[in-house]
Design an enzyme around this catalytic site. Structure first.
Site, mmCIF file in Angstrom:
data_model
loop_
_atom_site.group_PDB
_atom_site.id
_atom_site.type_symbol
_atom_site.label_atom_id
_atom_site.label_comp_id
_atom_site.label_asym_id
_atom_site.label_seq_id
_atom_site.Cartn_x
_atom_site.Cartn_y
_atom_site.Cartn_z
ATOM 1 N N ALA A 157 0.931 -0.872 0.161
ATOM 2 C CA ALA A 157 0.098 -0.057 -0.077
ATOM 3 C C ALA A 157 0.817 0.976 0.105
ATOM 4 O O ALA A 157 1.063 2.205 -0.590
ATOM 5 C CB ALA A 157 -0.621 -0.394 1.311
ATOM 6 N N TYR A 158 1.674 1.033 0.493
ATOM 7 C CA TYR A 158 2.669 1.892 0.739
ATOM 8 C C TYR A 158 3.568 2.596 -0.782
ATOM 9 O O TYR A 158 2.887 3.633 -0.821
ATOM 10 C CB TYR A 158 3.909 2.331 2.269
ATOM 11 N N ALA A 159 4.429 1.375 -1.061
ATOM 12 C CA ALA A 159 4.350 1.859 -2.363
ATOM 13 C C ALA A 159 3.288 2.068 -3.916
ATOM 14 O O ALA A 159 3.889 3.195 -4.134
ATOM 15 C CB ALA A 159 5.156 0.283 -2.685
ATOM 16 N N LYS A 162 2.820 6.014 -3.112
ATOM 17 C CA LYS A 162 4.354 6.638 -3.272
ATOM 18 C C LYS A 162 4.921 6.573 -5.312
ATOM 19 O O LYS A 162 5.163 7.855 -5.417
ATOM 20 C CB LYS A 162 5.931 6.072 -2.652
#
Length: 251
Positions: A157-159, A162
């Site tokens: 989810a973070y990747a 970003k």
């Protein structure tokens, strides 16, 4: 290794600078560095205790805010503008790279990660852009990450969030460029903040990271800050819609 002194950018003196996630890590470095340039710095963060202490130490303006709440973000920015004037520089720094297994991600967790790492960036831009348009200039700096370019695992989810930052930067650079507003992405590698050291940096992990880099040294937050200062200044007047890497050649 001795670190050289910061460059001085005359165009930043007296400039109104808004920073998200400014209470710790890279954000704290940004607050200190812009204040040292003579800028009028206002910042937001969810960490009230650290934010209040940093503001008192640096003579900057802090407003506590959970950026997942867009109404609260807008109100905080209105407060900063009332104190320091409309933003001439916006640094969208706030994010959290919490590790998570793709098997465990629920729709609610996914949505919360987008709120934490992506959604507020657009609405921060939307909030400050009218003032920049009226002034006929501005610099917006979004904090990306090289984690997805390196095909890093353990935080899908973070990747994803970003990666989306880069697309947002380019489209907003097009929409706002006619007003001489520049929009860029700073792309950090694995930056040795206190949080990273406490949670994930081990001797083995750090050795593996520096072995992937062209340059052999761990990356201190100060180098990300220096790139942001340059992009905020008039020295970068013809820089927009681009990625500026601070990852020691690790892609």
């Amino acid at each position: 290794m001795t670190q050289p002194q910061f460059a001085t950018y005359p165009s930043l003196k007296g400039a109104s600078v808004f920073i998200t996630g400014g209470a710790s890590g890279i954000g704290e470095g940004l607050v200190r560095a812009f204040a040292d340039q003579g800028a009028k710095v206002g910042f937001v963060d969810i960490d009230t205790e650290r934010g209040t202490a940093l503001a008192a130490e640096t003579g900057t303006v802090f407003h506590p805010c959970d950026l997942r709440d867009i109404d609260a973000l807008r109100a905080a920015f209105d407060t900063l503008a009332a104190t320091n004037g409309p933003a001439e520089v916006l640094v969208n720094n706030a994010a959290r790279d919490d590790r998570h297994n793709w098997k465990d991600v629920t729709p609610d967790y996914w949505d919360e990660r987008m709120q934490t790492n992506l959604r507020h960036i657009f609405f921060a831009i939307q909030s400050v852009a009218p003032g920049m348009i009226a002034a006929g200039k501005g610099s917006i700096i979004n904090m990306g990450s090289n984690s997805w370019w390196e095909a890093g695992g353990g935080f899908p989810a973070y990747a994803t969030a970003k990666a989306a930052v880069h697309g947002l930067t380019r489209t907003m650079a097009r929409d706002l460029g006619r007003h001489r507003i520049r929009v860029n992405t700073v792309v950090p590698g694995w930056i040795m903040t206190d949080r990273q050291k406490e949670l994930w940096v081990t001797d083995e992990a750090l050795a593996a990271q520096t072995a992937r880099q062209c340059l052999p040294d761990p990356i201190d937050p100060v180098y990300v800050v220096r790139m942001a200062l340059f992009l905020a200044s008039d020295d970068a007047a013809m820089c927009s819609a681009n990625n500026y890497m601070v990852e020691a050649g690790s892609i």
